[in-house]
Design an enzyme around this catalytic site. Sequence first.
Site, PDB file in Angstrom:
ATOM      1  N   HIS A  28      -6.637  -5.493  -4.449  1.00 38.27           N
ATOM      2  CA  HIS A  28      -7.456  -5.067  -3.350  1.00 38.27           C
ATOM      3  C   HIS A  28      -7.240  -3.564  -3.366  1.00 38.27           C
ATOM      4  O   HIS A  28      -6.136  -3.140  -3.643  1.00 38.27           O
ATOM      5  CB  HIS A  28      -7.464  -5.450  -2.235  1.00 38.27           C
ATOM      6  CG  HIS A  28      -8.058  -5.080  -0.919  1.00 38.27           C
ATOM      7  ND1 HIS A  28      -9.378  -5.585  -0.752  1.00 38.27           N
ATOM      8  CD2 HIS A  28      -7.635  -4.243   0.052  1.00 38.27           C
ATOM      9  CE1 HIS A  28      -9.772  -4.730   0.376  1.00 38.27           C
ATOM     10  NE2 HIS A  28      -8.627  -4.033   0.881  1.00 38.27           N
TER      11      HIS A  28
ATOM     12  N   GLU B 275       7.672  -7.788  -7.292  1.00 32.59           N
ATOM     13  CA  GLU B 275       6.941  -6.889  -6.858  1.00 32.59           C
ATOM     14  C   GLU B 275       5.504  -7.190  -6.941  1.00 32.59           C
ATOM     15  O   GLU B 275       5.062  -7.932  -8.204  1.00 32.59           O
ATOM     16  CB  GLU B 275       6.940  -5.854  -8.137  1.00 32.59           C
ATOM     17  CG  GLU B 275       8.411  -5.022  -8.292  1.00 32.59           C
ATOM     18  CD  GLU B 275       8.278  -3.676  -9.237  1.00 32.59           C
ATOM     19  OE1 GLU B 275       7.380  -3.122  -9.265  1.00 32.59           O
ATOM     20  OE2 GLU B 275       9.565  -3.654  -9.838  1.00 32.59           O
TER      21      GLU B 275
ATOM     22  N   ARG C  81       3.121 -15.828 -17.322  1.00 32.28           N
ATOM     23  CA  ARG C  81       3.911 -15.372 -18.819  1.00 32.28           C
ATOM     24  C   ARG C  81       5.276 -14.922 -18.214  1.00 32.28           C
ATOM     25  O   ARG C  81       5.712 -14.435 -17.218  1.00 32.28           O
ATOM     26  CB  ARG C  81       3.229 -14.324 -19.479  1.00 32.28           C
ATOM     27  CG  ARG C  81       3.206 -13.093 -18.750  1.00 32.28           C
ATOM     28  CD  ARG C  81       2.470 -12.062 -19.889  1.00 32.28           C
ATOM     29  NE  ARG C  81       2.198 -10.863 -18.989  1.00 32.28           N
ATOM     30  CZ  ARG C  81       3.151  -9.656 -18.998  1.00 32.28           C
ATOM     31  NH1 ARG C  81       4.371 -10.004 -19.269  1.00 32.28           N
ATOM     32  NH2 ARG C  81       2.887  -8.803 -18.231  1.00 32.28           N
TER      33      ARG C  81
ATOM     34  N   ASN D  79       7.205  -3.707  -3.205  1.00 36.29           N
ATOM     35  CA  ASN D  79       8.644  -4.404  -3.120  1.00 36.29           C
ATOM     36  C   ASN D  79       8.795  -5.222  -1.922  1.00 36.29           C
ATOM     37  O   ASN D  79       8.833  -4.403  -1.082  1.00 36.29           O
ATOM     38  CB  ASN D  79       9.709  -3.401  -3.950  1.00 36.29           C
ATOM     39  CG  ASN D  79       9.387  -2.791  -5.074  1.00 36.29           C
ATOM     40  OD1 ASN D  79       8.195  -2.014  -5.515  1.00 36.29           O
ATOM     41  ND2 ASN D  79      10.244  -2.970  -5.806  1.00 36.29           N
TER      42      ASN D  79
ATOM     43  N   LYS E  25       2.127   3.560  -8.941  1.00 42.91           N
ATOM     44  CA  LYS E  25       0.596   4.009  -8.392  1.00 42.91           C
ATOM     45  C   LYS E  25      -0.265   4.982  -9.260  1.00 42.91           C
ATOM     46  O   LYS E  25      -1.380   4.842  -9.317  1.00 42.91           O
ATOM     47  CB  LYS E  25       1.037   4.486  -7.039  1.00 42.91           C
ATOM     48  CG  LYS E  25      -0.247   4.453  -6.101  1.00 42.91           C
ATOM     49  CD  LYS E  25       0.455   5.128  -4.692  1.00 42.91           C
ATOM     50  CE  LYS E  25       1.325   4.278  -4.112  1.00 42.91           C
ATOM     51  NZ  LYS E  25       2.135   4.812  -2.951  1.00 42.91           N
TER      52      LYS E  25
ATOM     53  N   TYR F 158       3.788   0.644   3.384  1.00 37.59           N
ATOM     54  CA  TYR F 158       5.381   0.579   3.581  1.00 37.59           C
ATOM     55  C   TYR F 158       5.897  -0.040   4.979  1.00 37.59           C
ATOM     56  O   TYR F 158       5.172   0.607   5.795  1.00 37.59           O
ATOM     57  CB  TYR F 158       5.872   1.770   3.405  1.00 37.59           C
ATOM     58  CG  TYR F 158       6.142   2.221   1.714  1.00 37.59           C
ATOM     59  CD1 TYR F 158       6.840   1.568   0.714  1.00 37.59           C
ATOM     60  CD2 TYR F 158       5.224   3.373   1.460  1.00 37.59           C
ATOM     61  CE1 TYR F 158       6.462   1.929  -0.544  1.00 37.59           C
ATOM     62  CE2 TYR F 158       5.173   3.529   0.023  1.00 37.59           C
ATOM     63  CZ  TYR F 158       5.743   2.954  -0.966  1.00 37.59           C
ATOM     64  OH  TYR F 158       5.914   3.554  -2.154  1.00 37.59           O
TER      65      TYR F 158
ATOM     66  N   PHE G 272       7.682  -3.755 -23.660  1.00 36.74           N
ATOM     67  CA  PHE G 272       6.600  -3.229 -24.305  1.00 36.74           C
ATOM     68  C   PHE G 272       6.819  -1.835 -25.119  1.00 36.74           C
ATOM     69  O   PHE G 272       7.882  -1.093 -24.832  1.00 36.74           O
ATOM     70  CB  PHE G 272       5.435  -2.723 -23.425  1.00 36.74           C
ATOM     71  CG  PHE G 272       4.770  -4.103 -22.569  1.00 36.74           C
ATOM     72  CD1 PHE G 272       3.839  -4.895 -23.304  1.00 36.74           C
ATOM     73  CD2 PHE G 272       5.349  -4.389 -21.465  1.00 36.74           C
ATOM     74  CE1 PHE G 272       3.352  -6.027 -22.704  1.00 36.74           C
ATOM     75  CE2 PHE G 272       5.122  -5.742 -20.905  1.00 36.74           C
ATOM     76  CZ  PHE G 272       3.855  -6.318 -21.555  1.00 36.74           C
TER      77      PHE G 272
END
Length: 147
Positions: free
Chosen positions: A83, A78, A103, A28, A20, A90, A108
């Site tokens: 939006h 996830e 992909r 999740n 976040k 939750y 990374f």
Amino acid sequence: RSLPHFCRGQVVRGFGRGSKDLGIPTANFPESVVDNLPADISTGIYYGWARVDNGDIHKMVMSIGWNPYYKNTKKSMETHVIHTFEEDFYGQMLSVAMVGYIRPERGFNSLDELIAAIHSDIEEAKIKLDLPEHLKLKEHHFFKTSV
Ligand code: ADP
Ligand code: MG
């Protein structure tokens, strides 16, 4: 392949690793939903439609996998709903239609690279979902039922 794949489950807390804070919260699914994935759904990034409880249907991108960047040891699903929500959701019911694959998962070298990749995934999802064959899935009976 097994797409589209429809699934729903109550949003659970994730690893609290601050998606976040990056501006890309990911809701999740519980383990039961992950365990019900068809065997031929490979890890990676998917796009599709998502709905929280009986709200509007929004575009989404979803990551399935072992999250190499964070060296996770657990498989996860996830969903980033494209939006802006007023509040967290939750415990609420998340219904998703996974409609296409973007992909494979990858690692990374930096957080900036990861964020850039996710933004490009989001742009690709937005464009692909405007195709008539994908738009029509918003009308699927899966999204007609109240949860
Ligand atoms: P966690 O580690 O608990 O998954 P995140 O930082 O990834 O924490 O935030 C995810 C939570 O943010 C979701 O469970 C949901 O309640 C909330 N949220 C708010 N907006 C969104 C959105 N657009 N897409 C997904 N989750 C969102
Ligand atoms: Mg998350």
